[in-house]
Design an enzyme around this catalytic site. Sequence first.
Site, PDB file in Angstrom:
ATOM      1  N   LEU A 139     -64.143   6.267  -1.394  1.00 40.78           N
ATOM      2  CA  LEU A 139     -63.596   6.024  -0.067  1.00 40.78           C
ATOM      3  C   LEU A 139     -62.410   5.086  -0.207  1.00 40.78           C
ATOM      4  O   LEU A 139     -62.375   4.235  -1.101  1.00 40.78           O
ATOM      5  CB  LEU A 139     -64.648   5.375   0.851  1.00 40.78           C
ATOM      6  CG  LEU A 139     -65.889   6.188   1.203  1.00 40.78           C
ATOM      7  CD1 LEU A 139     -66.812   5.362   2.089  1.00 40.78           C
ATOM      8  CD2 LEU A 139     -65.521   7.502   1.887  1.00 40.78           C
ATOM      9  N   ASP A 140     -61.428   5.224   0.696  1.00 36.00           N
ATOM     10  CA  ASP A 140     -60.319   4.288   0.730  1.00 36.00           C
ATOM     11  C   ASP A 140     -60.850   2.870   0.941  1.00 36.00           C
ATOM     12  O   ASP A 140     -61.921   2.668   1.537  1.00 36.00           O
ATOM     13  CB  ASP A 140     -59.350   4.639   1.857  1.00 36.00           C
ATOM     14  CG  ASP A 140     -58.681   5.987   1.650  1.00 36.00           C
ATOM     15  OD1 ASP A 140     -58.575   6.423   0.486  1.00 36.00           O
ATOM     16  OD2 ASP A 140     -58.269   6.602   2.657  1.00 36.00           O
ATOM     17  N   GLU A 141     -60.080   1.894   0.511  1.00 39.20           N
ATOM     18  CA  GLU A 141     -60.509   0.499   0.593  1.00 39.20           C
ATOM     19  C   GLU A 141     -60.886   0.105   2.018  1.00 39.20           C
ATOM     20  O   GLU A 141     -61.856  -0.614   2.247  1.00 39.20           O
ATOM     21  CB  GLU A 141     -59.399  -0.408   0.060  1.00 39.20           C
ATOM     22  CG  GLU A 141     -59.771  -1.875  -0.006  1.00 39.20           C
ATOM     23  CD  GLU A 141     -58.698  -2.715  -0.671  1.00 39.20           C
ATOM     24  OE1 GLU A 141     -58.780  -3.957  -0.588  1.00 39.20           O
ATOM     25  OE2 GLU A 141     -57.764  -2.128  -1.276  1.00 39.20           O
ATOM     26  N   THR A 143     -61.982   2.034   4.442  1.00 37.94           N
ATOM     27  CA  THR A 143     -63.011   2.888   5.032  1.00 37.94           C
ATOM     28  C   THR A 143     -64.394   2.377   4.672  1.00 37.94           C
ATOM     29  O   THR A 143     -64.665   2.008   3.532  1.00 37.94           O
ATOM     30  CB  THR A 143     -62.855   4.346   4.548  1.00 37.94           C
ATOM     31  OG1 THR A 143     -61.548   4.803   4.867  1.00 37.94           O
ATOM     32  CG2 THR A 143     -63.881   5.252   5.202  1.00 37.94           C
TER      33      THR A 143
END
Length: 302
Positions: A139-141, A143
């Site tokens: 996951l993106d940082e 998210t």
Amino acid sequence: MHTIRQDQQWVMHIDTEWAGTTIESILAEKWQLPKKMVHRWRMDKAILLNGQPANWRQPLQPNDRLSVPFFQSGSFGGHPAPPSPSILYEDDHLIVADKPAGMKTHPNEPDEHHTLLNGVCYHVSLKGDVLPVRHVHRLDEGTSGAVLFAKHEAAYAALSRLLEKKEIFRTYYAVVDGHVLKKSGTITKPIGKDRHHPSRRRISQNGQTAVTHFERVAVQDGFSLLRCRLETGRTHQIRVHLASIGHPISGDALYGGSQISKYPLLHAEKLTIPHPFVNDCVTVSAPISESIKKLFLLTFFE
């Protein structure tokens, strides 16, 4: 089928459903494990049948005891470092951990020790295991939510294959700017790199195929709550796709979202995983992040 872990072996007591199959067919067809791994186990005579080196082409019989070396020691995917994260689900083969917004999924530099992967490895190390724990997706940082990890080499191979074949379903909640008029829809715009920005992605006809399904759950005070399901897993996919239809994720400065949150209000709420080694489907949900609840949509999660 009854199974149990014994030290480095996973022991399966063969039932009538698996009787007549061979070890060779289980590894190559049922589990579809990498040829290099299978070859190594064959050369090492690492698979046992009733306590003895197995004949891989011999049909298995009911009540046979098949031992597979899933849990051989191997270097952690990241340096174990506290604290342990919130674990949403765990068995002998996989872990689903809850990532808070603002934490990286995995290290990008050797001296990074405060990512979710580091915490998951620390959690496993507390049990005395030294296993090649790895993240299956990321996951993106910014998210939050559920992230899947494999606890051993065969699990990583099997889960990665399921993800690639789109058999692992990922569901997200996103708060977006504006009133989304459509109750549901599918965005199928290809995504590529943005030549003018090192970390941003953009819609590009020469990009990779990307498919996002969305459903409008609620509208409140100029924001909409969407439930999104991914068919593909491109970098920043939901963020790029929603921005492309004029509804960037709230808090997502990179893609034009309103600055009402430090991080994009995007949450990986659910993972549905057809378990590669157990005849079952695992569904795991991550509690909705407090930032989404408190800022806008508390009433929809009660």
